[in-house]
Design an enzyme around this catalytic site. Structure first.
Site, PDB file in Angstrom:
ATOM      1  N   SER A   1       2.585   3.341  -0.975  1.00  0.00           N
ATOM      2  CA  SER A   1       2.012   3.080   0.053  1.00  0.00           C
ATOM      3  C   SER A   1       0.868   3.696  -0.053  1.00  0.00           C
ATOM      4  O   SER A   1       0.072   3.670  -0.936  1.00  0.00           O
ATOM      5  CB  SER A   1       2.854   5.124   0.575  1.00  0.00           C
ATOM      6  OG  SER A   1       1.530   5.598   0.880  1.00  0.00           O
ATOM      7  N   LYS A   2      -0.224   2.830   1.099  1.00  0.00           N
ATOM      8  CA  LYS A   2      -0.985   2.675   0.744  1.00  0.00           C
ATOM      9  C   LYS A   2      -1.611   3.546   1.297  1.00  0.00           C
ATOM     10  O   LYS A   2      -2.969   3.690   0.407  1.00  0.00           O
ATOM     11  CB  LYS A   2      -1.592   1.675   2.291  1.00  0.00           C
ATOM     12  CG  LYS A   2      -3.060   1.167   2.249  1.00  0.00           C
ATOM     13  CD  LYS A   2      -3.176   0.331   3.746  1.00  0.00           C
ATOM     14  CE  LYS A   2      -4.328  -0.626   4.188  1.00  0.00           C
ATOM     15  NZ  LYS A   2      -4.216  -1.354   5.064  1.00  0.00           N
ATOM     16  N   ARG A   3      -1.400   4.845   2.392  1.00  0.00           N
ATOM     17  CA  ARG A   3      -2.077   6.243   2.057  1.00  0.00           C
ATOM     18  C   ARG A   3      -2.397   7.067   0.305  1.00  0.00           C
ATOM     19  O   ARG A   3      -3.539   7.203   0.145  1.00  0.00           O
ATOM     20  CB  ARG A   3      -1.494   6.566   3.384  1.00  0.00           C
ATOM     21  CG  ARG A   3      -2.537   7.508   3.608  1.00  0.00           C
ATOM     22  CD  ARG A   3      -2.395   8.149   4.859  1.00  0.00           C
ATOM     23  NE  ARG A   3      -0.231   8.628   4.937  1.00  0.00           N
ATOM     24  CZ  ARG A   3      -0.880   9.081   4.307  1.00  0.00           C
ATOM     25  NH1 ARG A   3      -1.066  10.605   3.944  1.00  0.00           N
ATOM     26  NH2 ARG A   3       1.451   9.639   5.131  1.00  0.00           N
ATOM     27  N   LYS A   4      -1.341   6.476  -0.649  1.00  0.00           N
ATOM     28  CA  LYS A   4      -0.881   7.890  -1.167  1.00  0.00           C
ATOM     29  C   LYS A   4      -1.324   7.235  -2.354  1.00  0.00           C
ATOM     30  O   LYS A   4      -1.403   7.602  -3.119  1.00  0.00           O
ATOM     31  CB  LYS A   4       0.522   8.727  -1.015  1.00  0.00           C
ATOM     32  CG  LYS A   4       0.930   9.308  -0.435  1.00  0.00           C
ATOM     33  CD  LYS A   4       2.012   9.611  -0.433  1.00  0.00           C
ATOM     34  CE  LYS A   4       2.387  10.023   0.710  1.00  0.00           C
ATOM     35  NZ  LYS A   4       4.405  10.245   0.681  1.00  0.00           N
TER      36      LYS A   4
END
Ligand code: GLU
Length: 554
Positions: free
Chosen positions: A301-304
């Site tokens: 995930s881009k965020r994590k």
């Protein structure tokens, strides 16, 4: 309804036909079996591991077969456009050794099948849509946002599939006069596909399509029955239609794309069919997964996950061929076996194949990548590693560049420490880690971090180092040097051999290993390092003596 008249009403400015474009973009003259692939990113400015992963598949398919790999920018959604995105895409892939033969580039565009920005191909798309309208396969739809949400709400309430189809496709039945009137009033509209899929039968009676995917094998899915938008109100097509037109006229043979597109495959197959074109071979890649914090597999995930971004690898200085090597282990299950049998071969000699790709999620593992880096780096000549390190420093750690340049000659020796012989050390992983590993060679970054072994008192440490300094002869060979350390050890009550100590631990304070650790700490600041004698040979006599002295003066 006279569809020809309708097509002229909608596209009065379009005079060319899809047939005319056949001559503009003729089939490519390539050897038999050559594959034409493309990377088709949206210019969002974020380029990630998934892009690299699929670009690598494209690149191998094309270059392994004497074909062409090109870059097309899918910029039909101007909300997502980011300035400089092409530079980012080309620059990042180039860093990892992936080069395009044709298409969008930093200098502009190259190739005979352009323009390679979708935003510059409006006329071509419209010519194709015009033909579909003429043949009664597409129609203008005037539904407003509000009407669309009302339909959605009703469908939800009635537990119907969402979308425009069957009785919801109200614009299908507009007469020519009604359409003409709306156009006169300037009512905005989109063009929808008039799908030939059945809409009034239970799911099990739907027609199906069967497609042979190069990764997944034969896939059977319900045929499309949705009147999807093909041309937006701006006159720019949706992805579905644009890629069909582009991959036809750019003569793409293989479309490599993420599995998130699998569900719209029936739409694409229907569109190819209506245009009278042969679809390319689709290769739907599996998502990159990782083992998350909870121990379960999940999508990167881009965020994590910072490691999803390609910048992560550039910033930390991962050696590009090592990253490619690792990606190949993820891509083809038989690659590792091949590598063991062919340790010296270039990666390009491996026969990559889509059939050997996993279709259930490729498990990305940073530790595994690092292991592969170690194996790759151990074979890279020190001169090449030094050049790589300097290039990395120039870009990300400019303050280190003068250090590397001042010790130009030493740098190669430093990197080569312990790498000869049949059991070479595999200390080097990626640039940031390499600098951390070798930084004690640079006085500004040299710090005493290691703790004395528990068998050695501060008093003994100082005795050891005084004796060491007094007997130090820089020209001693390695065994003479070590003999002297054994002597110091036994003189001070430490066993000259570890096995003597193990036999009679009560007779000694410790053993020669403890003594040499003290020396290692004084010279390198650490309790672990490659061979101290070799390190001293690189440091030179003066700096070696200085380090011992300054430890004693602490
Ligand atoms: N623009 C699409 C994307 O970025 C491309 C998919 C494809 O390769 O056809 O996902």
């Amino acid at each position: 309804m006279d569809y020809r008249k309708l097509a002229d009403l909608l596209f009065p400015h379009i005079t060319k036909t899809p047939q005319d474009y056949e001559a503009v973009y003729p089939p490519r003259q390539l050897p038999e079996g050559a594959r034409v692939t493309r990377l088709a990113p949206s210019p969002t400015g974020f380029i990630h591991l998934g892009n690299l992963y699929s670009a690598f598949v494209d690149e191998r398919l094309a270059h392994q077969s004497g074909g062409i790999f090109f870059l097309r920018i899918e910029d039909t959604d101007d909300k997502r456009f980011v300035e400089g995105a092409v530079e980012t895409i080309v620059g990042s892939l180039d860093y990892f050794g992936i080069e395009f033969d044709e298409g969008a580039s930093v200098e502009g565009e190259s190739g005979e099948y352009g323009p390679y920005h979708q935003s510059r191909r409006a006329e071509l798309y419209q010519a194709c849509v015009k033909q579909l309208v003429q043949q009664g396969h597409a129609y203008p739809c005037f539904l407003t946002e509000e009407e669309l949400s009302e339909i959605r709400a009703k469908q939800e309430a009635e537990k119907q599939n969402p979308g425009i189809y069957g009785r919801w496709a109200v614009s299908r039945s507009l007469s020519y006069e009604e359409i003409e009137e709306k156009l006169k009033q300037g009512v905005p509209y989109v063009v929808r596909l008039k799908s030939s899929g059945k809409t009034d039968v239970p799911a099990e009676e739907m027609d199906t399509i069967t497609v042979s995917d190069a990764i997944r094998g034969e896939i059977t899915m319900p045929a499309n029955n949705m009147d999807i938008v093909i041309l937006k109100a701006t006159g720019i097509p949706t992805y579905h239609f644009a890629h069909v037109v582009d991959d036809h006229y750019m003569r793409t043979t293989h479309v490599v794309r993420g599995e998130e597109w699998l569900s719209s495959l029936p739409v694409h197959i229907e569109l190819f069919g209506l245009m009278g074109w042969q679809p390319p071979v689709y290769c739907h890649t599996a998502h990159l997964m990782k083992i998350g914090e909870e121990g379960t597999k999940r999508k990167l995930s881009k965020r994590k996950d910072p490691e999803l971004s390609l910048d992560y690898y550039r910033r930390d200085g991962y050696y590009p061929p090592a990253v490619r090597e690792y990606l190949m282990t993820l891509l083809n299950s038989n690659f590792e076996e091949w590598r063991i049998a062919n340790p010296e071969e270039s990666l390009d000699a491996f026969a990559f194949s889509t059939e050997k790709m996993s279709n259930s999620g490729a498990l990305f593992d940073l530790d595994k990548l690092r292991d592969v880096c170690k194996d790759v780096l151990v074979r890279v000549p020190a001169s090449e590693l030094a050049a790589f390190l300097k290039k990395w420093a120039g870009e990300f750690r400019p303050e280190l560049l003068p250090l590397f340049e001042e010790q130009e000659e030493q740098l190669e020796k430093i990197l080569d420490l312990g790498r000869s012989g049949n059991k070479p050390r595999k200390d080097l992983v990626y640039a940031e880690q390499i600098f951390e590993f070798i930084r004690y060679f640079f006085d500004d970054y040299f710090v005493i971090e290691g703790e004395l072994p528990e068998n050695v008192s501060a008093e003994d440490a100082s005795q050891i180092l005084q004796r060491y300094l007094a007997t130090y002869d820089h020209s001693d060979d390695q065994s003479t040097w070590f003999e002297k350390i054994r002597t110091i050890a036994s003189d001070l009550g430490y066993a000259a051999k570890p096995k003597d100590y193990r036999k009679n631990p009560d007779q000694y304070k410790g053993h020669v290993g403890d003594v040499s650790t003290v020396i290692r700490i004084a010279v390198t600041g650490r309790t672990q390092s490659p061979d101290v004698w070799e390190i001293q040979q690189i440091l030179g006599e003066e700096r070696t003596r200085e380090r011992i002295k300054s430890y004693l003066e602490r």
